[in-house]
Every structure is written in structure tokens, then in C-alpha cells.
Design a protein around this motif. Structure first.
Motif, mmCIF file in Angstrom:
data_model
loop_
_atom_site.group_PDB
_atom_site.id
_atom_site.type_symbol
_atom_site.label_atom_id
_atom_site.label_comp_id
_atom_site.label_asym_id
_atom_site.label_seq_id
_atom_site.Cartn_x
_atom_site.Cartn_y
_atom_site.Cartn_z
ATOM 1 N N ALA A 61 0.848 -1.194 0.000
ATOM 2 C CA ALA A 61 0.000 0.000 0.000
ATOM 3 C C ALA A 61 0.885 1.245 0.000
ATOM 4 O O ALA A 61 2.095 1.166 0.217
ATOM 5 N N ARG A 62 0.235 2.381 -0.241
ATOM 6 C CA ARG A 62 0.909 3.678 -0.140
ATOM 7 C C ARG A 62 0.043 4.583 0.715
ATOM 8 O O ARG A 62 -1.185 4.427 0.744
ATOM 9 N N GLY A 63 0.685 5.505 1.422
ATOM 10 C CA GLY A 63 -0.090 6.365 2.303
ATOM 11 C C GLY A 63 0.648 7.620 2.689
ATOM 12 O O GLY A 63 1.736 7.894 2.204
ATOM 13 N N GLU A 64 0.010 8.377 3.578
ATOM 14 C CA GLU A 64 0.577 9.636 4.046
ATOM 15 C C GLU A 64 0.735 9.587 5.561
ATOM 16 O O GLU A 64 -0.057 8.965 6.257
ATOM 17 N N VAL A 65 1.763 10.256 6.035
ATOM 18 C CA VAL A 65 2.085 10.249 7.460
ATOM 19 C C VAL A 65 1.048 11.060 8.233
ATOM 20 O O VAL A 65 0.624 12.129 7.796
ATOM 21 N N VAL A 66 0.641 10.524 9.362
ATOM 22 C CA VAL A 66 -0.229 11.226 10.300
ATOM 23 C C VAL A 66 0.396 11.114 11.685
ATOM 24 O O VAL A 66 1.223 10.231 11.934
ATOM 25 N N ALA A 67 0.023 12.021 12.563
ATOM 26 C CA ALA A 67 0.475 11.956 13.952
ATOM 27 C C ALA A 67 -0.772 11.890 14.825
ATOM 28 O O ALA A 67 -1.715 12.655 14.643
ATOM 29 N N GLU A 68 -0.769 10.937 15.746
ATOM 30 C CA GLU A 68 -1.921 10.752 16.608
ATOM 31 C C GLU A 68 -1.444 10.255 17.964
ATOM 32 O O GLU A 68 -0.707 9.278 18.039
ATOM 33 N N GLY A 69 -1.825 10.949 19.010
ATOM 34 C CA GLY A 69 -1.446 10.523 20.349
ATOM 35 C C GLY A 69 0.061 10.505 20.566
ATOM 36 O O GLY A 69 0.567 9.640 21.267
ATOM 37 N N GLY A 70 0.780 11.422 19.919
ATOM 38 C CA GLY A 70 2.226 11.488 20.094
ATOM 39 C C GLY A 70 2.985 10.416 19.320
ATOM 40 O O GLY A 70 4.175 10.228 19.538
ATOM 41 N N ARG A 71 2.315 9.716 18.415
ATOM 42 C CA ARG A 71 2.963 8.662 17.619
ATOM 43 C C ARG A 71 2.692 8.901 16.144
ATOM 44 O O ARG A 71 1.688 9.495 15.768
ATOM 45 N N PHE A 72 3.587 8.380 15.316
ATOM 46 C CA PHE A 72 3.387 8.445 13.877
ATOM 47 C C PHE A 72 2.496 7.304 13.420
ATOM 48 O O PHE A 72 2.479 6.231 14.018
ATOM 49 N N GLY A 73 1.776 7.548 12.341
ATOM 50 C CA GLY A 73 0.963 6.513 11.713
ATOM 51 C C GLY A 73 0.970 6.746 10.213
ATOM 52 O O GLY A 73 1.563 7.706 9.719
ATOM 53 N N LEU A 74 0.305 5.863 9.490
ATOM 54 C CA LEU A 74 0.217 5.991 8.041
ATOM 55 C C LEU A 74 -1.240 5.841 7.630
ATOM 56 O O LEU A 74 -1.869 4.819 7.911
ATOM 57 N N ARG A 75 -1.784 6.885 6.998
ATOM 58 C CA ARG A 75 -3.138 6.816 6.462
ATOM 59 C C ARG A 75 -3.046 6.203 5.075
ATOM 60 O O ARG A 75 -2.401 6.741 4.184
ATOM 61 N N ILE A 76 -3.678 5.053 4.886
ATOM 62 C CA ILE A 76 -3.620 4.345 3.605
ATOM 63 C C ILE A 76 -4.432 5.123 2.578
ATOM 64 O O ILE A 76 -5.606 5.412 2.801
ATOM 65 N N ILE A 77 -3.805 5.452 1.456
ATOM 66 C CA ILE A 77 -4.511 6.151 0.384
ATOM 67 C C ILE A 77 -4.592 5.309 -0.888
ATOM 68 O O ILE A 77 -5.357 5.635 -1.788
ATOM 69 N N GLU A 78 -3.816 4.223 -0.939
ATOM 70 C CA GLU A 78 -3.836 3.367 -2.127
ATOM 71 C C GLU A 78 -3.353 1.974 -1.757
ATOM 72 O O GLU A 78 -2.301 1.814 -1.160
ATOM 73 N N MET A 79 -4.151 0.970 -2.104
ATOM 74 C CA MET A 79 -3.723 -0.414 -1.936
ATOM 75 C C MET A 79 -3.046 -0.848 -3.232
ATOM 76 O O MET A 79 -3.481 -0.479 -4.313
ATOM 77 N N VAL A 80 -1.976 -1.597 -3.118
ATOM 78 C CA VAL A 80 -1.225 -2.030 -4.284
ATOM 79 C C VAL A 80 -1.461 -3.522 -4.463
ATOM 80 O O VAL A 80 -1.127 -4.312 -3.589
ATOM 81 N N GLY A 81 -2.051 -3.904 -5.591
ATOM 82 C CA GLY A 81 -2.313 -5.303 -5.872
ATOM 83 C C GLY A 81 -1.327 -5.826 -6.894
ATOM 84 O O GLY A 81 -0.501 -5.085 -7.424
ATOM 85 N N GLU A 82 -1.418 -7.100 -7.175
ATOM 86 C CA GLU A 82 -0.530 -7.715 -8.159
ATOM 87 C C GLU A 82 -0.723 -7.106 -9.539
ATOM 88 O O GLU A 82 0.194 -7.039 -10.334
ATOM 89 N N GLU A 83 -1.940 -6.654 -9.850
ATOM 90 C CA GLU A 83 -2.221 -6.094 -11.151
ATOM 91 C C GLU A 83 -1.760 -4.645 -11.267
ATOM 92 O O GLU A 83 -1.680 -4.091 -12.343
ATOM 93 N N ALA A 84 -1.500 -4.000 -10.137
ATOM 94 C CA ALA A 84 -1.127 -2.584 -10.158
ATOM 95 C C ALA A 84 0.228 -2.391 -10.817
ATOM 96 O O ALA A 84 1.092 -3.251 -10.760
ATOM 97 N N GLU A 85 0.367 -1.217 -11.423
ATOM 98 C CA GLU A 85 1.647 -0.885 -12.029
ATOM 99 C C GLU A 85 2.651 -0.647 -10.914
ATOM 100 O O GLU A 85 2.320 -0.085 -9.876
ATOM 101 N N PRO A 86 3.900 -1.050 -11.108
ATOM 102 C CA PRO A 86 4.905 -0.790 -10.079
ATOM 103 C C PRO A 86 5.127 0.701 -9.925
ATOM 104 O O PRO A 86 4.932 1.467 -10.867
ATOM 105 N N ALA A 87 5.509 1.093 -8.731
ATOM 106 C CA ALA A 87 5.792 2.507 -8.481
ATOM 107 C C ALA A 87 6.953 2.944 -9.347
ATOM 108 O O ALA A 87 7.887 2.179 -9.581
ATOM 109 N N PRO A 88 6.909 4.181 -9.853
ATOM 110 C CA PRO A 88 8.031 4.647 -10.662
ATOM 111 C C PRO A 88 9.293 4.704 -9.821
ATOM 112 O O PRO A 88 9.231 4.968 -8.620
#
Length: 105
Positions: A61-88
Motif C-alpha cells: 500500500a501507499r499512504g501519508e504520514v499522520v500523527a496521533e497521540g504522540g505517535r506516527f501513523g500511516l493513512r492508507i490512500i492506495e492499496m497495491v495489488g498484483e495487477e497494479a503498475e509498479p511505483a516509478p
């Protein structure tokens, strides 16, 4: 090889390692050895680019960094499947590492 649903159910309890990849760069070993505290190493990822979420080293998957409760997290914005094009391939221009040393090496 097709796995039955019951066999897949058994695998769901296996622990895997999730890693978020911020970026990377290629450096000569001599430049790595010359790194000092406070020095900045520029990475090949742009600030507004989504980060990769890896499971055991494979991007899922791909996502963006978030901060919550003094910790880092990742908000998923895209799931990467076998059919998906590889990231450039992301490569920044090579960087020159300059050090300012005080005292003998």
C-alpha cells in the motif's frame, strides 16, 4: 497453486513485519563513514509523495504520514495489488556530502 479458504484462515494468525519506507539514497561508503551528527542526508522521495507500506519487504500500500497521540501513523490512500503498475523508480540526483570536522580524525 490454489489455497482453500480454511488453509488461508490458518495463515491469518501469522505475525508479519510492517515497515513504512520514507525514502533512500545511494552513497559511497567513504561518504557514509564521514557522516556526523547534525548532518542531513537527502532522500529520493519528494515531500508530497506517498510513502510505501511494506509487509516483509513487499509493497502492499501507499499512504501519508499522520500523527496521533504522540505517535506516527500511516493513512492508507492506495492499496497495491498484483495487477497494479509498479511505483516509478525514484532517484534523486547524487548529493555531495560535506563534513565540517573539528579536531583530528
Amino acid at each position: 497453486m490454489t489455497m482453500s479458504f480454511s488453509a488461508l484462515g490458518l495463515l491469518r494468525d501469522i505475525d508479519v513485519r510492517l515497515t513504512v519506507e520514507l525514502g533512500g539514497t545511494d552513497m559511497r561508503l567513504r561518504d557514509v563513514c564521514a557522516l556526523v551528527e547534525g548532518q542531513v542526508v537527502m532522500l529520493d522521495r519528494l515531500v508530497d509523495e506517498p510513502l510505501d507500506l511494506l509487509v516483509n519487504g513487499k509493497v502492499i500500500a501507499r499512504g501519508e504520514v499522520v500523527a496521533e497521540g504522540g505517535r506516527f501513523g500511516l493513512r492508507i490512500i492506495e492499496m497495491v495489488g498484483e495487477e497494479a503498475e509498479p511505483a516509478p523508480e525514484r532517484r534523486a540526483a547524487p548529493i555531495m556530502v560535506e563534513t565540517s570536522r573539528s579536531g583530528p580524525v
